[in-house]
Each structure stands twice: as C-alpha cells, then as structure tokens.
Design a protein around this motif. Sequence first.
Motif, PDB file in Angstrom:
ATOM      1  N   TYR A 244       9.593  -0.240 -15.956  1.00 35.86           N
ATOM      2  CA  TYR A 244       9.727  -1.530 -16.629  1.00 35.86           C
ATOM      3  C   TYR A 244       8.531  -1.798 -17.540  1.00 35.86           C
ATOM      4  CZ  TYR A 244      13.859  -2.728 -13.929  1.00 35.86           C
ATOM      5  OH  TYR A 244      15.131  -2.738 -13.414  1.00 35.86           O
ATOM      6  N   GLY A 245       7.340  -1.357 -17.112  1.00 36.99           N
ATOM      7  CA  GLY A 245       6.179  -1.531 -17.971  1.00 36.99           C
ATOM      8  C   GLY A 245       6.309  -0.747 -19.268  1.00 36.99           C
ATOM      9  N   THR A 246       6.874   0.467 -19.177  1.00 35.47           N
ATOM     10  CA  THR A 246       7.074   1.288 -20.369  1.00 35.47           C
ATOM     11  C   THR A 246       8.106   0.664 -21.297  1.00 35.47           C
ATOM     12  OG1 THR A 246       6.540   3.263 -19.083  1.00 35.47           O
ATOM     13  CG2 THR A 246       7.666   3.596 -21.182  1.00 35.47           C
ATOM     14  N   LEU A 247       9.148   0.079 -20.738  1.00 36.10           N
ATOM     15  CA  LEU A 247      10.168  -0.583 -21.556  1.00 36.10           C
ATOM     16  C   LEU A 247       9.563  -1.736 -22.349  1.00 36.10           C
ATOM     17  CD1 LEU A 247      13.197  -0.665 -19.069  1.00 36.10           C
ATOM     18  CD2 LEU A 247      13.076   0.582 -21.238  1.00 36.10           C
ATOM     19  N   CYS A 248       8.674  -2.493 -21.716  1.00 34.81           N
ATOM     20  CA  CYS A 248       8.058  -3.620 -22.414  1.00 34.81           C
ATOM     21  C   CYS A 248       7.047  -3.165 -23.471  1.00 34.81           C
ATOM     22  CB  CYS A 248       7.368  -4.541 -21.408  1.00 34.81           C
ATOM     23  SG  CYS A 248       8.513  -5.485 -20.373  1.00 34.81           S
ATOM     24  N   GLU A 249       6.382  -2.046 -23.199  1.00 36.01           N
ATOM     25  CA  GLU A 249       5.345  -1.586 -24.114  1.00 36.01           C
ATOM     26  C   GLU A 249       5.896  -0.762 -25.272  1.00 36.01           C
ATOM     27  OE1 GLU A 249       0.954   0.614 -23.930  1.00 36.01           O
ATOM     28  OE2 GLU A 249       2.157   0.328 -22.107  1.00 36.01           O
ATOM     29  N   TYR A 250       6.923   0.021 -24.999  1.00 39.79           N
ATOM     30  CA  TYR A 250       7.435   0.934 -26.022  1.00 39.79           C
ATOM     31  C   TYR A 250       8.910   0.691 -26.363  1.00 39.79           C
ATOM     32  CZ  TYR A 250       3.187   3.549 -24.935  1.00 39.79           C
ATOM     33  OH  TYR A 250       1.884   3.923 -24.726  1.00 39.79           O
ATOM     34  N   GLY A 251       9.464  -0.404 -25.887  1.00 35.89           N
ATOM     35  CA  GLY A 251      10.870  -0.692 -26.136  1.00 35.89           C
ATOM     36  C   GLY A 251      11.214  -0.881 -27.600  1.00 35.89           C
ATOM     37  N   GLU A 252      10.204  -1.128 -28.436  1.00 33.89           N
ATOM     38  CA  GLU A 252      10.461  -1.309 -29.865  1.00 33.89           C
ATOM     39  C   GLU A 252      10.971  -0.033 -30.527  1.00 33.89           C
ATOM     40  OE1 GLU A 252       5.771  -0.560 -31.068  1.00 33.89           O
ATOM     41  OE2 GLU A 252       6.707  -2.513 -31.371  1.00 33.89           O
ATOM     42  N   THR A 253      10.776   1.110 -29.891  1.00 31.95           N
ATOM     43  CA  THR A 253      11.292   2.359 -30.452  1.00 31.95           C
ATOM     44  C   THR A 253      12.819   2.423 -30.384  1.00 31.95           C
ATOM     45  OG1 THR A 253      11.068   3.486 -28.315  1.00 31.95           O
ATOM     46  CG2 THR A 253       9.208   3.613 -29.823  1.00 31.95           C
ATOM     47  N   LEU A 254      13.433   1.523 -29.610  1.00 29.77           N
ATOM     48  CA  LEU A 254      14.886   1.493 -29.469  1.00 29.77           C
ATOM     49  C   LEU A 254      15.495   0.435 -30.387  1.00 29.77           C
ATOM     50  CD1 LEU A 254      14.978   1.744 -25.565  1.00 29.77           C
ATOM     51  CD2 LEU A 254      15.358   3.596 -27.201  1.00 29.77           C
ATOM     52  N   VAL A 255      14.914   0.253 -31.543  1.00 28.33           N
ATOM     53  CA  VAL A 255      15.285  -0.836 -32.440  1.00 28.33           C
ATOM     54  C   VAL A 255      16.720  -0.736 -32.936  1.00 28.33           C
ATOM     55  CG1 VAL A 255      14.404   0.392 -34.464  1.00 28.33           C
ATOM     56  CG2 VAL A 255      14.521  -2.124 -34.489  1.00 28.33           C
ATOM     57  N   HIS A 256      17.294   0.454 -33.001  1.00 21.17           N
ATOM     58  CA  HIS A 256      18.637   0.615 -33.554  1.00 21.17           C
ATOM     59  C   HIS A 256      19.749   0.412 -32.520  1.00 21.17           C
ATOM     60  CE1 HIS A 256      16.208   2.867 -36.616  1.00 21.17           C
ATOM     61  NE2 HIS A 256      16.992   2.162 -37.413  1.00 21.17           N
TER      62      HIS A 256
END
Length: 342
Positions: free
Chosen positions: A273-285
Amino acid sequence: MKTALSAALSILLCLQLQSSFAQSEQLQEIQRDLALFTGILEEELGLNESAGLFGRSLGGISSTYLMSQGVVFEVRSPLANRRNRMGLASLSSAMQALQLQENPFIAMRRSQPVAAAQTTALAADVNSQDSRYLQLQDQIANIDFSLVVNTAIQQATHSARALRALGSVDEDGYAALYAEVEALRGQIETNVAELRELEAELRLQQVEPGSAVESADTSGIQQRANDLLQRLEPIKSEALALASDLRDRSAQAEADFALQWQQDLLTFERALYGTLCEYGETLVHIPGRESLSFIMQGLGDDREDSRRTDKVHIIRQEDISACVAQTFDSESLRARSTSYTY
C-alpha cells in the motif's frame, strides 16, 4: 440513395478504425505503465532478490489488464515458500500423535485368551517358579519397553527435523541432535538384542521342562535379565527426556515461526500500500473507475481442510490517485480497499 448510403458506411468505418486505433494506443500506454510499475513494485517488495536454487528468484509479479475492469496482479512471494516449513512441522506433530497410540497388534496379543489360560496354569505351580511364567513375565516387560522407547526415539527424530525445517537449528545443530538420537538408538538395539537372546533361552526351557539347562541356569538367566533391564532403565529415561525436550522446543519454535510469519505478512502488505501511494502516479492511463486487484498466492488464511488459499486485495484506482495526491495516507488506502481469502 446508394451514394448517401455508401458515404454513411465509409464514415462509420472510419470512426470504427479511429476508435480501434485509439483503443490500441491506450492499451499500449497501459502496458508500458504496468511494466514500469511492476518493476518498481518488485523492487520495493524485495521480490527480485535471488535466493532460490541456482540463484533464481523465489518471487515475482505478473499483470493482466481487463478492459473496463482494471488490472489483476499475481504476486508470488517467498513468504509462501516459508509457510511450507510450518506444514512440515505440523506433519511431524501429526506423526508424533499417531505414535502415541498403542500398537493394535500388541493390544490384540495381550488380550488373547491363551495368555489368560497360561497364567492360570502357571499360577498352580508358582512355588516352583515355572520357567514358562518367567518367560511370559520377561516377554511382557520386553514388549512394553520396546514400544515406549522406540516411540520416544521416533518422536525425537521428528522434532529434530521440525526444528531444522523451522530454522530453529542450523545444519550443524541438527547433525548434533541426530547423532545424539542415533547413539541412543544404538544402545537400545544392542541391549534389546541381548534381552531377546535371554528370551530364547527361556523359551528353550519351556520346550524342555526339567532339563539340566533349566535346573542349572533358570536363576542365572533371570538375574542376567534383571541386570539388563536395570541397564536399560537409564537409557529409557534419557530417551523419554530427550523426546520431551525436543517436542517442547519444536512446539515453541512452530509458535514463534507462525507469529513471525504473520508479522512479516503484515509488513509485506503495508509495503504494498505504501508503494501504491508513492508510485501510483505511474498508472496514470488506467481509468479512475477501474480497480487494481492483487492476488497474493499462498498467503491466505489457513483452512480446516489444509487447502492453501490466496489473499486478495482490491483497490480502486481513484483511491490510489487520492493517496498519491496525499488526500489520505496508505493506512487509509488499505482501509478503503477490499481484502479477503480465497
């Protein structure tokens, strides 16, 4: 009329081609996003470390995109492999429980009516210390001793294996325990073999009552048997003590291992969950109305039927975007998700 219809069909075909092209472009963008995010997630969760046979990684992540639904991630973690150790320890406990039950063939032998008839006949001549009575008495003592001690040795062996499987002892420690158990086993086999030789002599006296062998050696054989049983008693006590000690150690090791495994699983999920919050912007599409589903293989709750289950986490993409924007933290993201065992 035909010209207008042909024009309409041409326009419709162009629109379909444009839609198909746009959809293909979107899928390629999503695929690139997933490739990037999967690599980041494997790094953050420590799944790309080479700890397996021949340096191969025991973990990894594969992803599948489902149109209008979202992404399904299959997560393979070394935690699932570690969990197998608990299965080995539980198997050892089950084997010990089975060994605690009395051998049914021995129980049947004890309940034979012939034995009761022999006891009655022998009692009639108890003053002469009939050799058959001494034989029966020695046989029963021998059977009881062998059953108890052999069970203790087997229990000690299974407990030692469980300790090694759980990582409570290293290979050197296991080798030392195994050597100790085998030394006891050797002493027992040597002394029991001598006891069986005495039993054979007593059986010979039963076949040839009143013989010179009986009159001369009965008391001597009985004394040798008594001396032998006295030597066996401390071995028996040592075997029982060792089995009890190793059983307690393996039970405690299993409990400690299970507790540590649960703590490691919680840490693993928090890292997700921490990774999703920190790097979730890579899933922008990935559209906000869709979800990310994580199937964590072999990490589900234990079942009574011993079936290995998976842990499933489903998180909405819009919640991930909100966490990236720091609208709430990773713990809140986890609270908003759906998780279950399947």
